[in-house]
Design a protein around this motif. Structure first.
Motif, PDB file in Angstrom:
ATOM      1  N   LEU A 171     -12.731  -1.486  -2.820  1.00 31.59           N
ATOM      2  CA  LEU A 171     -12.780  -0.555  -1.703  1.00 31.59           C
ATOM      3  C   LEU A 171     -14.101   0.176  -1.824  1.00 31.59           C
ATOM      4  O   LEU A 171     -14.315   0.923  -2.777  1.00 31.59           O
ATOM      5  CB  LEU A 171     -11.602   0.425  -1.776  1.00 31.59           C
ATOM      6  CG  LEU A 171     -11.544   1.504  -0.714  1.00 31.59           C
ATOM      7  CD1 LEU A 171     -11.259   0.887   0.657  1.00 31.59           C
ATOM      8  CD2 LEU A 171     -10.470   2.516  -1.062  1.00 31.59           C
ATOM      9  N   ASN A 172     -15.000  -0.075  -0.894  1.00 34.85           N
ATOM     10  CA  ASN A 172     -16.346   0.509  -0.962  1.00 34.85           C
ATOM     11  C   ASN A 172     -17.000   0.231  -2.309  1.00 34.85           C
ATOM     12  O   ASN A 172     -17.624   1.104  -2.912  1.00 34.85           O
ATOM     13  CB  ASN A 172     -16.312   2.013  -0.685  1.00 34.85           C
ATOM     14  CG  ASN A 172     -15.806   2.319   0.710  1.00 34.85           C
ATOM     15  OD1 ASN A 172     -16.014   1.545   1.641  1.00 34.85           O
ATOM     16  ND2 ASN A 172     -15.125   3.429   0.841  1.00 34.85           N
ATOM     17  N   GLY A 173     -16.835  -0.982  -2.809  1.00 37.48           N
ATOM     18  CA  GLY A 173     -17.431  -1.378  -4.075  1.00 37.48           C
ATOM     19  C   GLY A 173     -16.642  -0.953  -5.301  1.00 37.48           C
ATOM     20  O   GLY A 173     -17.009  -1.288  -6.416  1.00 37.48           O
ATOM     21  N   ARG A 174     -15.559  -0.196  -5.127  1.00 39.52           N
ATOM     22  CA  ARG A 174     -14.752   0.271  -6.259  1.00 39.52           C
ATOM     23  C   ARG A 174     -13.495  -0.586  -6.397  1.00 39.52           C
ATOM     24  O   ARG A 174     -12.785  -0.824  -5.432  1.00 39.52           O
ATOM     25  CB  ARG A 174     -14.368   1.738  -6.068  1.00 39.52           C
ATOM     26  CG  ARG A 174     -15.589   2.657  -6.124  1.00 39.52           C
ATOM     27  CD  ARG A 174     -15.241   4.081  -5.829  1.00 39.52           C
ATOM     28  NE  ARG A 174     -14.384   4.635  -6.871  1.00 39.52           N
ATOM     29  CZ  ARG A 174     -13.869   5.855  -6.791  1.00 39.52           C
ATOM     30  NH1 ARG A 174     -14.123   6.626  -5.750  1.00 39.52           N
ATOM     31  NH2 ARG A 174     -13.114   6.314  -7.756  1.00 39.52           N
ATOM     32  N   GLU A 175     -13.228  -1.022  -7.596  1.00 33.71           N
ATOM     33  CA  GLU A 175     -12.037  -1.828  -7.866  1.00 33.71           C
ATOM     34  C   GLU A 175     -10.791  -0.953  -7.769  1.00 33.71           C
ATOM     35  O   GLU A 175     -10.801   0.211  -8.137  1.00 33.71           O
ATOM     36  CB  GLU A 175     -12.141  -2.424  -9.271  1.00 33.71           C
ATOM     37  CG  GLU A 175     -11.020  -3.363  -9.607  1.00 33.71           C
ATOM     38  CD  GLU A 175     -11.188  -3.981 -10.985  1.00 33.71           C
ATOM     39  OE1 GLU A 175     -10.177  -4.451 -11.514  1.00 33.71           O
ATOM     40  OE2 GLU A 175     -12.308  -3.990 -11.527  1.00 33.71           O
ATOM     41  N   PHE A 176      -9.697  -1.522  -7.221  1.00 32.95           N
ATOM     42  CA  PHE A 176      -8.438  -0.771  -7.181  1.00 32.95           C
ATOM     43  C   PHE A 176      -7.266  -1.687  -7.453  1.00 32.95           C
ATOM     44  O   PHE A 176      -7.362  -2.904  -7.363  1.00 32.95           O
ATOM     45  CB  PHE A 176      -8.276  -0.024  -5.848  1.00 32.95           C
ATOM     46  CG  PHE A 176      -8.057  -0.912  -4.656  1.00 32.95           C
ATOM     47  CD1 PHE A 176      -6.775  -1.326  -4.302  1.00 32.95           C
ATOM     48  CD2 PHE A 176      -9.119  -1.313  -3.862  1.00 32.95           C
ATOM     49  CE1 PHE A 176      -6.567  -2.125  -3.187  1.00 32.95           C
ATOM     50  CE2 PHE A 176      -8.930  -2.111  -2.750  1.00 32.95           C
ATOM     51  CZ  PHE A 176      -7.648  -2.517  -2.416  1.00 32.95           C
ATOM     52  N   HIS A 177      -6.159  -1.059  -7.800  1.00 34.38           N
ATOM     53  CA  HIS A 177      -4.912  -1.766  -8.090  1.00 34.38           C
ATOM     54  C   HIS A 177      -3.775  -1.039  -7.387  1.00 34.38           C
ATOM     55  O   HIS A 177      -3.823   0.182  -7.218  1.00 34.38           O
ATOM     56  CB  HIS A 177      -4.632  -1.785  -9.600  1.00 34.38           C
ATOM     57  CG  HIS A 177      -5.729  -2.406 -10.384  1.00 34.38           C
ATOM     58  ND1 HIS A 177      -5.810  -3.760 -10.596  1.00 34.38           N
ATOM     59  CD2 HIS A 177      -6.810  -1.866 -10.992  1.00 34.38           C
ATOM     60  CE1 HIS A 177      -6.893  -4.022 -11.318  1.00 34.38           C
ATOM     61  NE2 HIS A 177      -7.518  -2.889 -11.559  1.00 34.38           N
ATOM     62  N   TYR A 178      -2.749  -1.788  -6.990  1.00 36.06           N
ATOM     63  CA  TYR A 178      -1.564  -1.179  -6.399  1.00 36.06           C
ATOM     64  C   TYR A 178      -0.538  -0.891  -7.490  1.00 36.06           C
ATOM     65  O   TYR A 178      -0.361  -1.682  -8.411  1.00 36.06           O
ATOM     66  CB  TYR A 178      -0.943  -2.108  -5.349  1.00 36.06           C
ATOM     67  CG  TYR A 178      -1.742  -2.182  -4.085  1.00 36.06           C
ATOM     68  CD1 TYR A 178      -2.499  -3.302  -3.789  1.00 36.06           C
ATOM     69  CD2 TYR A 178      -1.748  -1.126  -3.187  1.00 36.06           C
ATOM     70  CE1 TYR A 178      -3.241  -3.374  -2.622  1.00 36.06           C
ATOM     71  CE2 TYR A 178      -2.483  -1.185  -2.023  1.00 36.06           C
ATOM     72  CZ  TYR A 178      -3.227  -2.304  -1.739  1.00 36.06           C
ATOM     73  OH  TYR A 178      -3.961  -2.361  -0.593  1.00 36.06           O
ATOM     74  N   LEU A 179       0.148   0.252  -7.361  1.00 38.94           N
ATOM     75  CA  LEU A 179       1.205   0.648  -8.285  1.00 38.94           C
ATOM     76  C   LEU A 179       2.446   1.001  -7.493  1.00 38.94           C
ATOM     77  O   LEU A 179       2.354   1.580  -6.408  1.00 38.94           O
ATOM     78  CB  LEU A 179       0.791   1.892  -9.077  1.00 38.94           C
ATOM     79  CG  LEU A 179      -0.521   1.868  -9.827  1.00 38.94           C
ATOM     80  CD1 LEU A 179      -0.831   3.264 -10.349  1.00 38.94           C
ATOM     81  CD2 LEU A 179      -0.447   0.893 -10.973  1.00 38.94           C
ATOM     82  N   VAL A 180       3.606   0.688  -8.042  1.00 39.94           N
ATOM     83  CA  VAL A 180       4.872   1.165  -7.483  1.00 39.94           C
ATOM     84  C   VAL A 180       5.384   2.247  -8.421  1.00 39.94           C
ATOM     85  O   VAL A 180       5.519   2.027  -9.624  1.00 39.94           O
ATOM     86  CB  VAL A 180       5.906   0.027  -7.362  1.00 39.94           C
ATOM     87  CG1 VAL A 180       7.245   0.571  -6.892  1.00 39.94           C
ATOM     88  CG2 VAL A 180       5.405  -1.047  -6.404  1.00 39.94           C
ATOM     89  N   THR A 181       5.638   3.435  -7.872  1.00 40.61           N
ATOM     90  CA  THR A 181       6.119   4.547  -8.680  1.00 40.61           C
ATOM     91  C   THR A 181       7.438   5.048  -8.102  1.00 40.61           C
ATOM     92  O   THR A 181       7.784   4.761  -6.955  1.00 40.61           O
ATOM     93  CB  THR A 181       5.106   5.706  -8.721  1.00 40.61           C
ATOM     94  OG1 THR A 181       4.921   6.208  -7.396  1.00 40.61           O
ATOM     95  CG2 THR A 181       3.776   5.251  -9.280  1.00 40.61           C
ATOM     96  N   ARG A 182       8.162   5.806  -8.925  1.00 40.76           N
ATOM     97  CA  ARG A 182       9.438   6.360  -8.494  1.00 40.76           C
ATOM     98  C   ARG A 182       9.525   7.782  -9.007  1.00 40.76           C
ATOM     99  O   ARG A 182       9.154   8.077 -10.133  1.00 40.76           O
ATOM    100  CB  ARG A 182      10.583   5.533  -9.065  1.00 40.76           C
ATOM    101  CG  ARG A 182      11.957   5.998  -8.634  1.00 40.76           C
ATOM    102  CD  ARG A 182      13.051   5.197  -9.316  1.00 40.76           C
ATOM    103  NE  ARG A 182      12.991   5.254 -10.752  1.00 40.76           N
ATOM    104  CZ  ARG A 182      13.468   6.253 -11.492  1.00 40.76           C
ATOM    105  NH1 ARG A 182      14.022   7.292 -10.922  1.00 40.76           N
ATOM    106  NH2 ARG A 182      13.374   6.224 -12.808  1.00 40.76           N
ATOM    107  N   GLY A 183      10.023   8.669  -8.169  1.00 45.93           N
ATOM    108  CA  GLY A 183      10.200  10.056  -8.575  1.00 45.93           C
ATOM    109  C   GLY A 183      11.628  10.316  -9.005  1.00 45.93           C
ATOM    110  O   GLY A 183      12.333   9.407  -9.433  1.00 45.93           O
ATOM    111  N   VAL A 184      12.061  11.547  -8.885  1.00 44.95           N
ATOM    112  CA  VAL A 184      13.449  11.924  -9.158  1.00 44.95           C
ATOM    113  C   VAL A 184      13.962  12.732  -7.977  1.00 44.95           C
ATOM    114  O   VAL A 184      13.195  13.368  -7.264  1.00 44.95           O
ATOM    115  CB  VAL A 184      13.600  12.746 -10.465  1.00 44.95           C
ATOM    116  CG1 VAL A 184      13.241  11.917 -11.662  1.00 44.95           C
ATOM    117  CG2 VAL A 184      12.760  13.996 -10.415  1.00 44.95           C
TER     118      VAL A 184
END
Length: 141
Positions: A18-31
């Motif tokens: 993204l605009n030259g920056r590497e990214f990763h997707y994460l799945v998170t969960r709250g409470v």
């Protein structure tokens, strides 16, 4: 001739920028938020989140965490830190404290199904089988 890819080849194929920056997707969960006077009463249900972790380009940049999508339902209750969610890139599997599995479409956040187990025991971990159309779960039973 082997049709399997090595880990390095797969990483090259799924690396996103993204605009030259590497990214990763994460799945998170709250409470969920429970009532102070009656902890069995849920005031706000839990939810899962698809987030984008954007990596810094250099030592002066910071990590960024952006929310992409929220997956929620008023009946989704998973108020235990040990519970794990899973995704196969198409669906999110989210187990509950009461033995159910909520399945959301990853792209649309639409709730597709709620599966009920043989009893109402907490599901601690969940995963998609690597090659079969199977969901694997485990709990404290």
């Amino acid at each position: 001739v082997s049709t399997q890819s090595t880990g390095t080849e797969i990483e090259k194929n799924i690396r996103k920028t993204l605009n030259g920056r590497e990214f990763h997707y994460l799945v998170t969960r709250g409470v969920e938020l429970v009532c102070e006077t009656d902890p069995t009463k849920v005031q706000k249900s839990n939810s899962c989140h698809l987030r984008k972790l954007i990596l810094p380009l250099n030592e002066n940049d910071k990590f960024e965490l952006k929310e992409v999508r929220v997956y929620e339902d008023e009946l989704y209750q998973a108020n235990t830190w040990m519970m794990q969610c899973a995704t196969n890139g198409r669906y999110i599997l989210a187990p509950t404290t009461f033995g159910r599995i909520f399945i959301w479409n990853l792209r649309t956040a639409q709730l597709c199904a709620v599966l009920a187990g043989r009893d109402e025991r907490e599901i601690r971990d969940i995963m998609f089988h690597k090659s079969k159309k199977t969901i694997i779960t485990c709990g404290d039973d």
